[in-house]
Scaffold this active site. Sequence first.
Site, PDB file in Angstrom:
ATOM      1  N   GLY A 139      33.006  51.311  55.421  1.00  0.00           N
ATOM      2  CA  GLY A 139      34.362  50.845  55.706  1.00  0.00           C
ATOM      3  C   GLY A 139      35.426  51.687  55.036  1.00  0.00           C
ATOM      4  O   GLY A 139      35.222  52.886  54.780  1.00  0.00           O
ATOM      5  N   VAL A 169      36.482  51.599  52.043  1.00  0.00           N
ATOM      6  CA  VAL A 169      36.139  52.063  50.701  1.00  0.00           C
ATOM      7  C   VAL A 169      34.942  53.011  50.746  1.00  0.00           C
ATOM      8  O   VAL A 169      35.007  54.148  50.278  1.00  0.00           O
ATOM      9  CB  VAL A 169      35.841  50.861  49.766  1.00  0.00           C
ATOM     10  CG1 VAL A 169      35.315  51.350  48.426  1.00  0.00           C
ATOM     11  CG2 VAL A 169      37.104  50.030  49.561  1.00  0.00           C
ATOM     12  N   VAL A 224      30.200  46.707  50.739  1.00  0.00           N
ATOM     13  CA  VAL A 224      30.324  45.848  51.915  1.00  0.00           C
ATOM     14  C   VAL A 224      31.538  44.935  51.747  1.00  0.00           C
ATOM     15  O   VAL A 224      32.111  44.844  50.668  1.00  0.00           O
ATOM     16  CB  VAL A 224      29.049  45.007  52.151  1.00  0.00           C
ATOM     17  CG1 VAL A 224      27.849  45.910  52.319  1.00  0.00           C
ATOM     18  CG2 VAL A 224      28.818  44.027  51.024  1.00  0.00           C
ATOM     19  N   ALA A 261      46.187  42.390  40.394  1.00  0.00           N
ATOM     20  CA  ALA A 261      47.074  41.245  40.142  1.00  0.00           C
ATOM     21  C   ALA A 261      48.401  41.721  39.537  1.00  0.00           C
ATOM     22  O   ALA A 261      49.474  41.246  39.912  1.00  0.00           O
ATOM     23  CB  ALA A 261      46.391  40.246  39.214  1.00  0.00           C
ATOM     24  N   CYS A 305      43.221  43.688  49.521  1.00  0.00           N
ATOM     25  CA  CYS A 305      42.869  43.459  48.115  1.00  0.00           C
ATOM     26  C   CYS A 305      43.756  42.484  47.361  1.00  0.00           C
ATOM     27  O   CYS A 305      43.245  41.593  46.682  1.00  0.00           O
ATOM     28  CB  CYS A 305      42.874  44.782  47.357  1.00  0.00           C
ATOM     29  SG  CYS A 305      41.502  45.828  47.815  1.00  0.00           S
TER      30      CYS A 305
HETATM   31  C1  UDX Z   1      45.744  48.316  46.428  1.00  0.00           C
HETATM   32  C2  UDX Z   1      45.778  49.012  45.057  1.00  0.00           C
HETATM   33  O1  UDX Z   1      46.975  49.791  44.948  1.00  0.00           O
HETATM   34  C3  UDX Z   1      44.551  49.884  44.884  1.00  0.00           C
HETATM   35  O2  UDX Z   1      44.523  50.454  43.586  1.00  0.00           O
HETATM   36  C4  UDX Z   1      43.312  49.045  45.109  1.00  0.00           C
HETATM   37  O3  UDX Z   1      42.144  49.855  45.047  1.00  0.00           O
HETATM   38  C5  UDX Z   1      43.354  48.348  46.458  1.00  0.00           C
HETATM   39  O4  UDX Z   1      44.551  47.579  46.571  1.00  0.00           O
HETATM   40  P1  UDX Z   1      46.306  49.050  48.928  1.00  0.00           P
HETATM   41  O5  UDX Z   1      46.077  47.615  49.280  1.00  0.00           O
HETATM   42  O6  UDX Z   1      45.647  50.090  49.746  1.00  0.00           O
HETATM   43  O7  UDX Z   1      45.854  49.323  47.417  1.00  0.00           O
HETATM   44  O8  UDX Z   1      47.879  49.341  49.006  1.00  0.00           O
HETATM   45  P2  UDX Z   1      49.119  49.321  47.999  1.00  0.00           P
HETATM   46  O9  UDX Z   1      49.787  50.627  48.088  1.00  0.00           O
HETATM   47  O10 UDX Z   1      48.758  48.849  46.656  1.00  0.00           O
HETATM   48  O11 UDX Z   1      50.084  48.271  48.701  1.00  0.00           O
HETATM   49  C6  UDX Z   1      49.746  46.904  48.849  1.00  0.00           C
HETATM   50  C7  UDX Z   1      50.856  46.159  49.548  1.00  0.00           C
HETATM   51  O12 UDX Z   1      52.004  46.039  48.703  1.00  0.00           O
HETATM   52  C8  UDX Z   1      51.355  46.833  50.837  1.00  0.00           C
HETATM   53  O13 UDX Z   1      51.579  45.856  51.827  1.00  0.00           O
HETATM   54  C9  UDX Z   1      52.644  47.494  50.418  1.00  0.00           C
HETATM   55  O14 UDX Z   1      53.533  47.670  51.475  1.00  0.00           O
HETATM   56  C10 UDX Z   1      53.156  46.481  49.398  1.00  0.00           C
HETATM   57  N1  UDX Z   1      54.096  47.075  48.427  1.00  0.00           N
HETATM   58  C11 UDX Z   1      53.672  48.023  47.540  1.00  0.00           C
HETATM   59  C12 UDX Z   1      55.434  46.652  48.397  1.00  0.00           C
HETATM   60  O15 UDX Z   1      55.829  45.789  49.169  1.00  0.00           O
HETATM   61  N2  UDX Z   1      56.287  47.209  47.476  1.00  0.00           N
HETATM   62  C13 UDX Z   1      55.887  48.168  46.587  1.00  0.00           C
HETATM   63  O16 UDX Z   1      56.721  48.607  45.773  1.00  0.00           O
HETATM   64  C14 UDX Z   1      54.538  48.582  46.620  1.00  0.00           C
HETATM   65  P1  ADP Z   2      36.104  47.633  52.606  1.00  0.00           P
HETATM   66  O1  ADP Z   2      37.599  47.674  52.772  1.00  0.00           O
HETATM   67  O2  ADP Z   2      35.688  46.871  51.368  1.00  0.00           O
HETATM   68  O3  ADP Z   2      35.468  48.970  52.694  1.00  0.00           O
HETATM   69  P2  ADP Z   2      35.236  47.034  55.332  1.00  0.00           P
HETATM   70  O4  ADP Z   2      35.202  45.713  56.043  1.00  0.00           O
HETATM   71  O5  ADP Z   2      36.136  48.112  55.821  1.00  0.00           O
HETATM   72  O6  ADP Z   2      35.520  46.693  53.792  1.00  0.00           O
HETATM   73  O7  ADP Z   2      33.764  47.649  55.310  1.00  0.00           O
HETATM   74  C1  ADP Z   2      32.617  46.969  54.949  1.00  0.00           C
HETATM   75  C2  ADP Z   2      31.466  47.439  55.851  1.00  0.00           C
HETATM   76  O8  ADP Z   2      30.239  46.900  55.329  1.00  0.00           O
HETATM   77  C3  ADP Z   2      31.549  46.976  57.295  1.00  0.00           C
HETATM   78  O9  ADP Z   2      31.545  48.113  58.142  1.00  0.00           O
HETATM   79  C4  ADP Z   2      30.260  46.120  57.501  1.00  0.00           C
HETATM   80  O10 ADP Z   2      29.678  46.312  58.781  1.00  0.00           O
HETATM   81  C5  ADP Z   2      29.341  46.657  56.423  1.00  0.00           C
HETATM   82  N1  ADP Z   2      28.283  45.739  56.006  1.00  0.00           N
HETATM   83  C6  ADP Z   2      28.395  44.451  55.608  1.00  0.00           C
HETATM   84  N2  ADP Z   2      27.184  43.950  55.253  1.00  0.00           N
HETATM   85  C7  ADP Z   2      26.271  44.939  55.422  1.00  0.00           C
HETATM   86  C8  ADP Z   2      24.839  45.054  55.212  1.00  0.00           C
HETATM   87  N3  ADP Z   2      24.104  44.048  54.736  1.00  0.00           N
HETATM   88  N4  ADP Z   2      24.254  46.246  55.487  1.00  0.00           N
HETATM   89  C9  ADP Z   2      24.989  47.276  55.966  1.00  0.00           C
HETATM   90  N5  ADP Z   2      26.323  47.234  56.177  1.00  0.00           N
HETATM   91  C10 ADP Z   2      26.967  46.088  55.905  1.00  0.00           C
END
Ligand code: UDX
Ligand code: ADP
Length: 469
Positions: free
Chosen positions: A13, A15, A92, A227, A278
């Site tokens: 996915g 990550v 996952v 957080a 997240c």
């Molecule tokens: C976040 C963390 O930054 C990252 O370290 C972690 O691994 C996953 O979660 P992400 O969710 O990809 O990353 O995006 P981020 O840039 O943190 O933004 C999150 C949300 O906050 C977005 O909707 C963004 O638009 C909003 N945001 C961010 C604001 O509204 N204002 C800001 O100043 C910063």
């Molecule tokens: P993230 O943002 O944490 O990467 P995603 O939903 O984008 O989350 O990706 C998670 C992936 O893990 C999905 O593509 C899903 O199909 C896969 N997945 C979940 N459970 C299993 C499993 N048991 N074996 C293999 N793949 C899995």
Amino acid sequence: MENITKICCIGAGYVGGPTMAMIAKKCPHIQVTVVDLNEARIKAWNDEDVNNIPVYEPGLSDVVAEARGRNLFFSTEVDKAIDEAQMIFISVNTPTKTYGAGKGQAADLKWIELCARQIANISKDNKIIVEKSTLPVRTASAIKDILTHTGNGVQFQILSNPEFLAEGTAVEDLDAPDRVLIGGDNTPEGKVAVQALVDIYANWVPKERILTTNVWSSELSKLTANAFLAQRVSSINSLTEICEQTEADINEVAKAIGTDSRIGPKFLKASVGFGGSCFQKDILNLVYIARSYGLQEVADYWEQVIIMNDHQKRRFANQIIKNLYNTVNGKKIAFFGWAFKKDTNDTRESAAIYVADHLLNEQAHISVYDPKVPENQVYADLDYLNTREAEENKAGVQVITDPYEACKGSHAIAVLTEWDEFKGYDWQRIYDNMLKPAKIFDGRNLLDADKLRAIGFQVRSIGTNVLDK
Ligand code: UDX
Ligand code: ADP
């Protein structure tokens, strides 16, 4: 453990895909196999044209192009990859539970548990298991329990290695991380496992940026980092409401406080509300953990970050309704942006979904334009809320691939995502094709309000008290 030469990652996915691509790029001596049950996803990762990989991230296609087929492989053969790997990353999905105890708060660890059981069944030799998904504190101990009690005498070391990459900047974040965090057991075997993972990152990350802690500190640090970041956004957003009632301007306030080096300028951008997979999930986890230990004040404290965020999304939708003379029934409102932030095609928890839902309850017609989000995703997001029948969502929302078409004949435009391209549009042309008075609700403070007002638009930006000067 001998030097690591074979890694597998379960979950291809947002990550797993980018992280493994970067490890493969930086460590040509390590074979990296990313597996997923989702065949369509793996097929897309293997698409001959690297521009078709399923995760849109600036620069990622090049990284994949360089390593794929050399030491980076995408496959659906989960068992084989587990069997061959010395180190297994679990990446996952861990969505918030939608049923039973902890519904709406706790993380659903079903997929993690399934992975652990699969690893236990298949493994014939010792392995290091790395938690990469964001997980509640103490998940590592649950994984360990499953592995040691169902495995066939094989030794497992469990590490926590939370990912801090942000979407849209994943490649830069992986290439030059602020820090890499690795949590492991304080036993001799635990230390060896931690070192094995340190050695992998040390191929490109300076040693002083690789932090090692115990497993629980690592797990809690990940939740806490998110957080804190979310709290900053909710804090600045809470002040937008004060600004809108007074003569203060949120952009000026953010700049003024951000120059204090103790506060710093980042994450002070007012918005329609944070989204992404997240922030909300991790805070809900934190709240759930606190409640489960009877720490009500701690739980309430963090829960307020989410309450504020929900309020901000609702408030934005209500402002649109109020400014359209208290009714949006049958009115066309164009959404610019659906992704939860720019430079990603990810829509999870995007504010746009909730704003749209609210407006649909008021019988608005919404036309959505987003440069990266496909039509079926917009409907899937709305259907997932279960607020109304899928047919009603289809009837109320149109997804349009041309921004000028999207706002033709509309009463208002709402900016939900801060895509750069919105700034460069021919706004005169947009104005000419809208109903008058033509209104813009800028949920990201992205556009130059004065310029738009000069054209004739009525503009409302978050955190300023002017509708039109
Ligand atoms: C976040 C963390 O930054 C990252 O370290 C972690 O691994 C996953 O979660 P992400 O969710 O990809 O990353 O995006 P981020 O840039 O943190 O933004 C999150 C949300 O906050 C977005 O909707 C963004 O638009 C909003 N945001 C961010 C604001 O509204 N204002 C800001 O100043 C910063
Ligand atoms: P993230 O943002 O944490 O990467 P995603 O939903 O984008 O989350 O990706 C998670 C992936 O893990 C999905 O593509 C899903 O199909 C896969 N997945 C979940 N459970 C299993 C499993 N048991 N074996 C293999 N793949 C899995």
